[in-house]
Design a protein around this motif. Structure first.
Motif, PDB file in Angstrom:
ATOM      1  N   VAL A 350    -110.035 -37.247  12.835  1.00 36.53           N
ATOM      2  CA  VAL A 350    -109.862 -38.495  12.093  1.00 36.53           C
ATOM      3  C   VAL A 350    -108.509 -38.395  11.398  1.00 36.53           C
ATOM      4  O   VAL A 350    -108.355 -37.685  10.412  1.00 36.53           O
ATOM      5  CB  VAL A 350    -110.999 -38.706  11.076  1.00 36.53           C
ATOM      6  CG1 VAL A 350    -110.757 -39.992  10.281  1.00 36.53           C
ATOM      7  CG2 VAL A 350    -112.342 -38.761  11.783  1.00 36.53           C
ATOM      8  N   LYS A 351    -107.534 -39.089  11.957  1.00 35.83           N
ATOM      9  CA  LYS A 351    -106.157 -38.974  11.472  1.00 35.83           C
ATOM     10  C   LYS A 351    -105.975 -39.671  10.126  1.00 35.83           C
ATOM     11  O   LYS A 351    -105.249 -39.175   9.254  1.00 35.83           O
ATOM     12  CB  LYS A 351    -105.204 -39.579  12.507  1.00 35.83           C
ATOM     13  CG  LYS A 351    -103.739 -39.437  12.157  1.00 35.83           C
ATOM     14  CD  LYS A 351    -102.860 -40.039  13.251  1.00 35.83           C
ATOM     15  CE  LYS A 351    -101.389 -39.963  12.862  1.00 35.83           C
ATOM     16  NZ  LYS A 351    -100.536 -40.603  13.901  1.00 35.83           N
ATOM     17  N   GLU A 352    -106.649 -40.817   9.953  1.00 39.53           N
ATOM     18  CA  GLU A 352    -106.449 -41.589   8.723  1.00 39.53           C
ATOM     19  C   GLU A 352    -107.641 -42.504   8.477  1.00 39.53           C
ATOM     20  O   GLU A 352    -108.189 -43.084   9.404  1.00 39.53           O
ATOM     21  CB  GLU A 352    -105.173 -42.438   8.845  1.00 39.53           C
ATOM     22  CG  GLU A 352    -104.890 -43.322   7.639  1.00 39.53           C
ATOM     23  CD  GLU A 352    -103.759 -44.309   7.890  1.00 39.53           C
ATOM     24  OE1 GLU A 352    -103.555 -45.188   7.030  1.00 39.53           O
ATOM     25  OE2 GLU A 352    -103.100 -44.206   8.955  1.00 39.53           O
ATOM     26  N   VAL A 353    -108.045 -42.613   7.202  1.00 35.58           N
ATOM     27  CA  VAL A 353    -109.014 -43.628   6.800  1.00 35.58           C
ATOM     28  C   VAL A 353    -108.214 -44.836   6.335  1.00 35.58           C
ATOM     29  O   VAL A 353    -107.540 -44.790   5.306  1.00 35.58           O
ATOM     30  CB  VAL A 353    -109.936 -43.117   5.669  1.00 35.58           C
ATOM     31  CG1 VAL A 353    -110.899 -44.230   5.231  1.00 35.58           C
ATOM     32  CG2 VAL A 353    -110.721 -41.893   6.129  1.00 35.58           C
ATOM     33  N   VAL A 354    -108.250 -45.918   7.095  1.00 35.77           N
ATOM     34  CA  VAL A 354    -107.467 -47.114   6.770  1.00 35.77           C
ATOM     35  C   VAL A 354    -108.079 -47.824   5.573  1.00 35.77           C
ATOM     36  O   VAL A 354    -107.400 -48.152   4.602  1.00 35.77           O
ATOM     37  CB  VAL A 354    -107.377 -48.059   7.976  1.00 35.77           C
ATOM     38  CG1 VAL A 354    -106.524 -49.282   7.640  1.00 35.77           C
ATOM     39  CG2 VAL A 354    -106.796 -47.322   9.187  1.00 35.77           C
ATOM     40  N   TYR A 355    -109.381 -48.079   5.645  1.00 37.20           N
ATOM     41  CA  TYR A 355    -110.100 -48.641   4.495  1.00 37.20           C
ATOM     42  C   TYR A 355    -111.590 -48.434   4.692  1.00 37.20           C
ATOM     43  O   TYR A 355    -112.073 -48.225   5.808  1.00 37.20           O
ATOM     44  CB  TYR A 355    -109.799 -50.139   4.300  1.00 37.20           C
ATOM     45  CG  TYR A 355    -110.177 -51.036   5.444  1.00 37.20           C
ATOM     46  CD1 TYR A 355    -111.498 -51.482   5.652  1.00 37.20           C
ATOM     47  CD2 TYR A 355    -109.210 -51.477   6.352  1.00 37.20           C
ATOM     48  CE1 TYR A 355    -111.828 -52.305   6.712  1.00 37.20           C
ATOM     49  CE2 TYR A 355    -109.551 -52.308   7.421  1.00 37.20           C
ATOM     50  CZ  TYR A 355    -110.852 -52.721   7.589  1.00 37.20           C
ATOM     51  OH  TYR A 355    -111.190 -53.542   8.637  1.00 37.20           O
ATOM     52  N   LYS A 356    -112.332 -48.458   3.598  1.00 37.52           N
ATOM     53  CA  LYS A 356    -113.789 -48.469   3.642  1.00 37.52           C
ATOM     54  C   LYS A 356    -114.267 -49.894   3.386  1.00 37.52           C
ATOM     55  O   LYS A 356    -113.521 -50.717   2.858  1.00 37.52           O
ATOM     56  CB  LYS A 356    -114.367 -47.504   2.603  1.00 37.52           C
ATOM     57  CG  LYS A 356    -114.130 -46.057   2.965  1.00 37.52           C
ATOM     58  CD  LYS A 356    -114.481 -45.099   1.845  1.00 37.52           C
ATOM     59  CE  LYS A 356    -115.935 -45.087   1.512  1.00 37.52           C
ATOM     60  NZ  LYS A 356    -116.274 -44.013   0.544  1.00 37.52           N
ATOM     61  N   LEU A 357    -115.518 -50.142   3.758  1.00 37.28           N
ATOM     62  CA  LEU A 357    -116.037 -51.500   3.665  1.00 37.28           C
ATOM     63  C   LEU A 357    -117.257 -51.522   2.755  1.00 37.28           C
ATOM     64  O   LEU A 357    -118.177 -50.714   2.911  1.00 37.28           O
ATOM     65  CB  LEU A 357    -116.427 -51.999   5.060  1.00 37.28           C
ATOM     66  CG  LEU A 357    -116.753 -53.466   5.199  1.00 37.28           C
ATOM     67  CD1 LEU A 357    -115.486 -54.311   5.043  1.00 37.28           C
ATOM     68  CD2 LEU A 357    -117.381 -53.740   6.559  1.00 37.28           C
TER      69      LEU A 357
END
Length: 418
Positions: A350-357
């Motif tokens: 997992v390279k990056e967490v863009v956003y959580k919802l």
């Protein structure tokens, strides 16, 4: 419209605590005569011991004795039943917010979702969450059952008010087909049989809707995708020259004589034969399991994909995924995982967490990058080798992945490729 009697319909049930899911499923099984006599006798006996007049329908779906004694239903329970018109698999998922992962798991292969709403309470946060997950998973058909109508005097006004509430927020979601049914699971109104108490409702009972849903149209027939699961090389002398490629067609149609390309190698050939079991067929389509042979002796192995030359998925080592974190342990930054995509298996991170919802409000959370159980988020995933991927909205099979912890071998996340 002709329904295939052997056609299987998978549907999931979702609702808030005490909305009556277990009673509804029990009513479906009981009234459709899909329960063995010994099961009925056992439930009748338990109902009497609990001081209940008649049959406690919820007991038909309480899987484990300990759960039943505690009066709770946890995890995903799968139920199977058959009517003269269709075979069914029910995924009964809990309504609690802490079991979001269970609904995602149970709904991942569903053709339809039955969402229960308590007529006394109307649309609540959990209703919106269940509808959003159904939308996220691209479940083609949503059946909104407004339950406990007997407790609101079978009021058409109450039904119309809740229908309008659901339509107001669901119009913002990606849902193809929504149908509304006022029911009383306890009394059987509009579950298997039409209600005498709600003659103002001109629609069909729930079971009729489930039996007649036209699910073959939900399959992608345009994009031909055939992930190879295994290579067949029989040892018997008469089959010495046979080299077949077996798997389940993810989407599209294949015919003998079609020109195809094998990825990732890029070799081209034509389909020489197609076998469904021991039967030779001229064409095959999703979701059939078949074995193909090609006219050319080329190198094909598990994880490869046989496609049409002019219709190929994206070969990518980095892509965005809407991910649901399933594991009790939080994700470790830049940890290595095994990614499973169709029959392909690669290393990934997992390279990056863009956003959580926030699935109660549909709001994006940009300043929280930790992944914990039940979190739904958009992430960037990188793999060691390219995968042949489609967007999940176009193809639920080639657009989905799971992540597995390399050390524990536990499935830690499931995702839909954006």
């Amino acid at each position: 419209m002709q329904i295939d009697n052997n056609q299987l319909l998978r549907f999931t049930t979702a609702g808030s605590v005490d909305d009556g899911k277990s009673t509804l499923i029990g009513r479906l099984l009981y009234d459709s005569k899909s329960i063995f006599e010994d099961q009925i006798s056992a439930v009748e006996k338990t109902s009497q011991q609990k001081g209940i007049d008649g049959v406690d329908l919820a007991l038909f779906t309480d899987g484990l004795k300990d759960e039943r004694e505690q009066g709770i239903t946890i995890d995903v329970a799968y139920r199977y039943f058959t009517t003269p018109k269709r075979k069914f698999i029910i995924a009964d998922t809990p309504g609690h917010i802490e079991y979001t992962r269970n609904m995602v798991t149970g709904a991942s292969t569903a053709n339809a979702a039955v969402i229960l709403i308590d007529a006394r309470h109307g649309v609540i946060e959990q209703t919106k969450r269940h509808a959003y997950i159904a939308s996220l998973l691209q479940i083609p058909h949503i059946l909104v059952c407004i339950n406990k109508m007997d407790l609101v005097d079978h009021s058409e006004e109450v039904y119309n008010k809740i229908l309008a509430q659901f339509e107001e927020f669901s119009s913002k979601l990606y849902i193809k087909d929504v149908r509304y049914i006022p029911i009383s699971a306890l009394n059987g109104d509009n579950v298997v049989n039409r209600s005498e108490n709600m003659q103002w409702f001109k629609g069909s009972p729930l079971l009729y809707e489930l039996e007649t849903l036209h699910i073959s149209s939900d399959i992608n027939k345009i994009d031909a995708r055939f992930p190879v699961q295994t290579v067949l090389r029989p040892q018997r002398d008469e089959f010495r020259d046979y080299r077949g490629y077996a798997g389940r067609i993810a989407s599209g149609v294949y015919r003998v004589g079609d020109e195809v390309i094998v990825l990732p190698s890029g070799f081209t050939s034509k389909i020489k034969s197609i076998n469904a079991g021991e039967t030779a067929v001229e064409e095959a389509f999703a979701p059939m399991s078949v074995a193909m042979t090609l006219t050319d002796d080329i190198d094909v192995s598990r994880g490869d994909m046989i496609l049409r030359k002019n219709n190929q998925p994206e070969a990518s080592q980095e892509f965005d995924v809407m991910l649901c974190w399933l594991n009790n342990k939080s994700a470790q930054p830049r940890a290595k995982y095994t990614i499973m995509h169709t029959s392909n298996e690669q290393k990934a991170m997992v390279k990056e967490v863009v956003y959580k919802l926030d699935i109660n409000t549909y709001q994006r959370i940009n300043d929280d990058k930790d992944l914990n159980m039940n979190d739904i988020c958009r992430v960037k995933i990188r793999t060691t080798k390219p995968l042949m991927v489609d967007a999940y909205k176009n193809n639920r099979t080639t657009g989905s992945i799971v992540l597995i912890d390399e050390n524990t071998k536990e499935t830690v996340a499931a995702g839909m490729i954006v």
